[in-house]
Design a protein around this motif. Structure first.
Motif, PDB file in Angstrom:
ATOM      1  N   GLY A  65       0.827  -1.194   0.000  1.00  0.00           N
ATOM      2  CA  GLY A  65       0.000   0.000   0.000  1.00  0.00           C
ATOM      3  C   GLY A  65       0.863   1.246   0.000  1.00  0.00           C
ATOM      4  O   GLY A  65       1.427   1.609   1.034  1.00  0.00           O
ATOM      5  N   VAL A  66       0.958   1.900  -1.141  1.00  0.00           N
ATOM      6  CA  VAL A  66       1.866   3.041  -1.281  1.00  0.00           C
ATOM      7  C   VAL A  66       1.312   4.304  -0.636  1.00  0.00           C
ATOM      8  O   VAL A  66       2.054   5.086  -0.041  1.00  0.00           O
ATOM      9  CB  VAL A  66       2.170   3.292  -2.780  1.00  0.00           C
ATOM     10  N   GLY A  67      -0.007   4.517  -0.716  1.00  0.00           N
ATOM     11  CA  GLY A  67      -0.577   5.759  -0.190  1.00  0.00           C
ATOM     12  C   GLY A  67       0.045   6.967  -0.861  1.00  0.00           C
ATOM     13  O   GLY A  67       0.242   6.993  -2.080  1.00  0.00           O
ATOM     14  N   THR A  68       0.415   7.958  -0.076  1.00  0.00           N
ATOM     15  CA  THR A  68       1.051   9.153  -0.627  1.00  0.00           C
ATOM     16  C   THR A  68       2.524   8.929  -0.948  1.00  0.00           C
ATOM     17  O   THR A  68       3.164   9.786  -1.552  1.00  0.00           O
ATOM     18  CB  THR A  68       0.940  10.331   0.354  1.00  0.00           C
ATOM     19  N   GLY A  69       3.073   7.795  -0.511  1.00  0.00           N
ATOM     20  CA  GLY A  69       4.486   7.510  -0.727  1.00  0.00           C
ATOM     21  C   GLY A  69       5.377   7.911   0.433  1.00  0.00           C
ATOM     22  O   GLY A  69       6.585   7.663   0.415  1.00  0.00           O
ATOM     23  N   ARG A  70       4.782   8.494   1.462  1.00  0.00           N
ATOM     24  CA  ARG A  70       5.570   9.011   2.585  1.00  0.00           C
ATOM     25  C   ARG A  70       6.351   7.913   3.300  1.00  0.00           C
ATOM     26  O   ARG A  70       7.533   8.080   3.608  1.00  0.00           O
ATOM     27  CB  ARG A  70       4.630   9.720   3.560  1.00  0.00           C
ATOM     28  N   CYS A  71       5.701   6.791   3.574  1.00  0.00           N
ATOM     29  CA  CYS A  71       6.389   5.696   4.284  1.00  0.00           C
ATOM     30  C   CYS A  71       7.494   5.088   3.435  1.00  0.00           C
ATOM     31  O   CYS A  71       8.564   4.742   3.949  1.00  0.00           O
ATOM     32  CB  CYS A  71       5.387   4.617   4.678  1.00  0.00           C
ATOM     33  N   THR A  72       7.256   4.949   2.126  1.00  0.00           N
ATOM     34  CA  THR A  72       8.278   4.386   1.249  1.00  0.00           C
ATOM     35  C   THR A  72       9.513   5.265   1.241  1.00  0.00           C
ATOM     36  O   THR A  72      10.653   4.769   1.332  1.00  0.00           O
ATOM     37  CB  THR A  72       7.726   4.233  -0.180  1.00  0.00           C
ATOM     38  N   HIS A  73       9.320   6.570   1.137  1.00  0.00           N
ATOM     39  CA  HIS A  73      10.456   7.499   1.171  1.00  0.00           C
ATOM     40  C   HIS A  73      11.237   7.358   2.471  1.00  0.00           C
ATOM     41  O   HIS A  73      12.466   7.349   2.468  1.00  0.00           O
ATOM     42  CB  HIS A  73       9.974   8.941   1.005  1.00  0.00           C
ATOM     43  N   ARG A  74      10.512   7.231   3.583  1.00  0.00           N
ATOM     44  CA  ARG A  74      11.179   7.148   4.877  1.00  0.00           C
ATOM     45  C   ARG A  74      11.965   5.848   5.008  1.00  0.00           C
ATOM     46  O   ARG A  74      13.068   5.829   5.577  1.00  0.00           O
ATOM     47  CB  ARG A  74      10.139   7.252   5.992  1.00  0.00           C
ATOM     48  N   LEU A  75      11.429   4.754   4.480  1.00  0.00           N
ATOM     49  CA  LEU A  75      12.163   3.488   4.504  1.00  0.00           C
ATOM     50  C   LEU A  75      13.469   3.599   3.728  1.00  0.00           C
ATOM     51  O   LEU A  75      14.513   3.093   4.164  1.00  0.00           O
ATOM     52  CB  LEU A  75      11.300   2.373   3.910  1.00  0.00           C
ATOM     53  N   VAL A  76      13.427   4.261   2.588  1.00  0.00           N
ATOM     54  CA  VAL A  76      14.632   4.440   1.783  1.00  0.00           C
ATOM     55  C   VAL A  76      15.624   5.335   2.516  1.00  0.00           C
ATOM     56  O   VAL A  76      16.845   5.100   2.486  1.00  0.00           O
ATOM     57  CB  VAL A  76      14.267   5.006   0.397  1.00  0.00           C
ATOM     58  N   GLU A  77      15.123   6.355   3.200  1.00  0.00           N
ATOM     59  CA  GLU A  77      15.994   7.221   4.003  1.00  0.00           C
ATOM     60  C   GLU A  77      16.712   6.430   5.082  1.00  0.00           C
ATOM     61  O   GLU A  77      17.839   6.759   5.473  1.00  0.00           O
ATOM     62  CB  GLU A  77      15.171   8.336   4.655  1.00  0.00           C
ATOM     63  N   ARG A  78      16.083   5.365   5.561  1.00  0.00           N
ATOM     64  CA  ARG A  78      16.701   4.509   6.575  1.00  0.00           C
ATOM     65  C   ARG A  78      17.634   3.475   5.960  1.00  0.00           C
ATOM     66  O   ARG A  78      18.151   2.608   6.661  1.00  0.00           O
ATOM     67  CB  ARG A  78      15.601   3.771   7.358  1.00  0.00           C
ATOM     68  N   SER A  79      17.836   3.556   4.665  1.00  0.00           N
ATOM     69  CA  SER A  79      18.716   2.643   3.929  1.00  0.00           C
ATOM     70  C   SER A  79      18.201   1.211   3.929  1.00  0.00           C
ATOM     71  O   SER A  79      18.984   0.251   3.903  1.00  0.00           O
ATOM     72  CB  SER A  79      20.150   2.697   4.499  1.00  0.00           C
ATOM     73  N   CYS A  80      16.874   1.050   3.948  1.00  0.00           N
ATOM     74  CA  CYS A  80      16.272  -0.269   3.758  1.00  0.00           C
ATOM     75  C   CYS A  80      16.159  -0.566   2.267  1.00  0.00           C
ATOM     76  O   CYS A  80      16.067   0.346   1.440  1.00  0.00           O
ATOM     77  CB  CYS A  80      14.881  -0.312   4.386  1.00  0.00           C
ATOM     78  N   ASN A  81      16.166  -1.830   1.924  1.00  0.00           N
ATOM     79  CA  ASN A  81      15.894  -2.271   0.556  1.00  0.00           C
ATOM     80  C   ASN A  81      14.396  -2.534   0.464  1.00  0.00           C
ATOM     81  O   ASN A  81      13.875  -3.380   1.186  1.00  0.00           O
ATOM     82  CB  ASN A  81      16.668  -3.550   0.243  1.00  0.00           C
ATOM     83  N   VAL A  82      13.705  -1.816  -0.406  1.00  0.00           N
ATOM     84  CA  VAL A  82      12.240  -1.803  -0.376  1.00  0.00           C
ATOM     85  C   VAL A  82      11.645  -2.386  -1.653  1.00  0.00           C
ATOM     86  O   VAL A  82      12.084  -2.076  -2.757  1.00  0.00           O
ATOM     87  CB  VAL A  82      11.717  -0.363  -0.176  1.00  0.00           C
ATOM     88  N   TRP A  83      10.614  -3.222  -1.457  1.00  0.00           N
ATOM     89  CA  TRP A  83       9.754  -3.707  -2.540  1.00  0.00           C
ATOM     90  C   TRP A  83       8.371  -3.137  -2.269  1.00  0.00           C
ATOM     91  O   TRP A  83       7.837  -3.291  -1.160  1.00  0.00           O
ATOM     92  CB  TRP A  83       9.700  -5.233  -2.550  1.00  0.00           C
ATOM     93  N   ALA A  84       7.776  -2.458  -3.232  1.00  0.00           N
ATOM     94  CA  ALA A  84       6.478  -1.805  -3.040  1.00  0.00           C
ATOM     95  C   ALA A  84       5.370  -2.614  -3.705  1.00  0.00           C
ATOM     96  O   ALA A  84       5.535  -3.129  -4.815  1.00  0.00           O
ATOM     97  CB  ALA A  84       6.502  -0.396  -3.611  1.00  0.00           C
ATOM     98  N   VAL A  85       4.225  -2.703  -3.022  1.00  0.00           N
ATOM     99  CA  VAL A  85       3.062  -3.437  -3.525  1.00  0.00           C
ATOM    100  C   VAL A  85       1.854  -2.509  -3.520  1.00  0.00           C
ATOM    101  O   VAL A  85       1.587  -1.834  -2.513  1.00  0.00           O
ATOM    102  CB  VAL A  85       2.761  -4.670  -2.649  1.00  0.00           C
ATOM    103  N   ASP A  86       1.127  -2.473  -4.629  1.00  0.00           N
ATOM    104  CA  ASP A  86      -0.101  -1.674  -4.676  1.00  0.00           C
ATOM    105  C   ASP A  86      -0.968  -2.167  -5.820  1.00  0.00           C
ATOM    106  O   ASP A  86      -0.454  -2.681  -6.828  1.00  0.00           O
ATOM    107  CB  ASP A  86       0.215  -0.188  -4.871  1.00  0.00           C
ATOM    108  N   ILE A  87      -2.282  -1.994  -5.680  1.00  0.00           N
ATOM    109  CA  ILE A  87      -3.199  -2.376  -6.739  1.00  0.00           C
ATOM    110  C   ILE A  87      -3.082  -1.446  -7.940  1.00  0.00           C
ATOM    111  O   ILE A  87      -3.381  -1.831  -9.066  1.00  0.00           O
ATOM    112  CB  ILE A  87      -4.657  -2.370  -6.199  1.00  0.00           C
ATOM    113  N   SER A  88      -2.617  -0.215  -7.689  1.00  0.00           N
ATOM    114  CA  SER A  88      -2.602   0.815  -8.725  1.00  0.00           C
ATOM    115  C   SER A  88      -1.202   1.022  -9.300  1.00  0.00           C
ATOM    116  O   SER A  88      -0.259   1.338  -8.569  1.00  0.00           O
ATOM    117  CB  SER A  88      -3.116   2.142  -8.148  1.00  0.00           C
ATOM    118  N   GLU A  89      -1.074   0.901 -10.608  1.00  0.00           N
ATOM    119  CA  GLU A  89       0.199   1.200 -11.275  1.00  0.00           C
ATOM    120  C   GLU A  89       0.545   2.677 -11.112  1.00  0.00           C
ATOM    121  O   GLU A  89       1.725   3.047 -11.071  1.00  0.00           O
ATOM    122  CB  GLU A  89       0.110   0.849 -12.759  1.00  0.00           C
ATOM    123  N   LYS A  90      -0.472   3.530 -11.012  1.00  0.00           N
ATOM    124  CA  LYS A  90      -0.217   4.962 -10.799  1.00  0.00           C
ATOM    125  C   LYS A  90       0.443   5.194  -9.450  1.00  0.00           C
ATOM    126  O   LYS A  90       1.312   6.057  -9.313  1.00  0.00           O
ATOM    127  CB  LYS A  90      -1.512   5.758 -10.895  1.00  0.00           C
TER     128      LYS A  90
END
Length: 219
Positions: A65-90
């Motif tokens: 669940g990407v939402g606004t993208g805020r959590c994904t950005h923060r995970l990357v800031e923490r130097s985590c390796n992230v895989w994102a899942v969402d129903i929407s390609e947008k």
């Protein structure tokens, strides 16, 4: 609980489940539509789900669940390796430049197997059907490392009316699909996992619901 269904009824009847979320992620969508996108601060979510200490540099993380993208950005800031899942390609397009890979629900089998340290789902389950939830849990359990954890938030009905979830399109869009801890444990078990922790996150009487957090591990 009536206001949750009122929110759902405000949505355009012509939208499918996917079409609705695509419309919410449209950069030109009105504020009333973008309101449905989760913009919670990452650290607040992870503290609530009791996983903040696990999100260390180099951790392999699935964010559902990407939402606004805020959590994904923060995970990357923490130097985590992230895989994102969402129903929407947008939605996925917003973060594709930040993450290792993006996945729609029908492509979850391509997640790396026995590899993910932490998977996160916040404000997602109340928008999906039982079948979608089972497919998601089963795929993510397979992706978890032997000591990996899948932390998930879900909603339940304060009125206790729903012994099984209501999955009509209005409920799915408005976030009114409620489940119990016992129901979630049953699904996790069916998917080959184990529910190892459950904790109450709060009640919202004005919405007729409350939230639980759970931790899921390989069975």
């Amino acid at each position: 609980m009536d206001d949750i269904y009122a929110l759902g009824r405000q949505l355009h009847e012509g939208h499918s489940q996917l079409g609705w979320w695509d419309s919410c992620h449209d950069p030109n969508a009105p504020e009333s539509r973008r309101w449905f996108l989760t913009g919670s601060a990452g650290d607040d979510v992870w503290n609530n789900l009791r996983i903040n200490h696990l999100l260390i540099p180099g951790a392999n993380v699935v964010n559902v669940g990407v939402g606004t993208g805020r959590c994904t950005h923060r995970l990357v800031e923490r130097s985590c390796n992230v895989w994102a899942v969402d129903i929407s390609e947008k939605a996925l397009a917003k973060v594709s430049h930040l993450v290792r890979a993006t996945h729609t629900p029908d492509a979850l089998s391509s997640l790396p197997q026995n590899f993910i340290n932490v998977a996160i789902s916040n404000l997602v389950t109340q928008h999906i059907t039982n079948q979608q939830l089972k497919e998601q849990i089963a795929a993510i359990i397979k992706s978890l490392a032997h000591d990996g954890v899948y932390a998930m938030q879900f909603a339940y009905s304060l009125e206790g009316r729903f012994k099984t979830p209501t999955e009509d399109l209005v409920s799915l869009k408005g976030g009114g699909v409620f489940r119990s801890v016992g129901f979630m444990e049953q699904i996790v078990c069916e998917c080959g996992g184990e529910l190892t922790d459950a904790f109450h996150l709060g009640k919202w009487p004005e919405h007729g619901c409350g939230w639980y957090g759970i931790h899921i591990r390989k069975g």
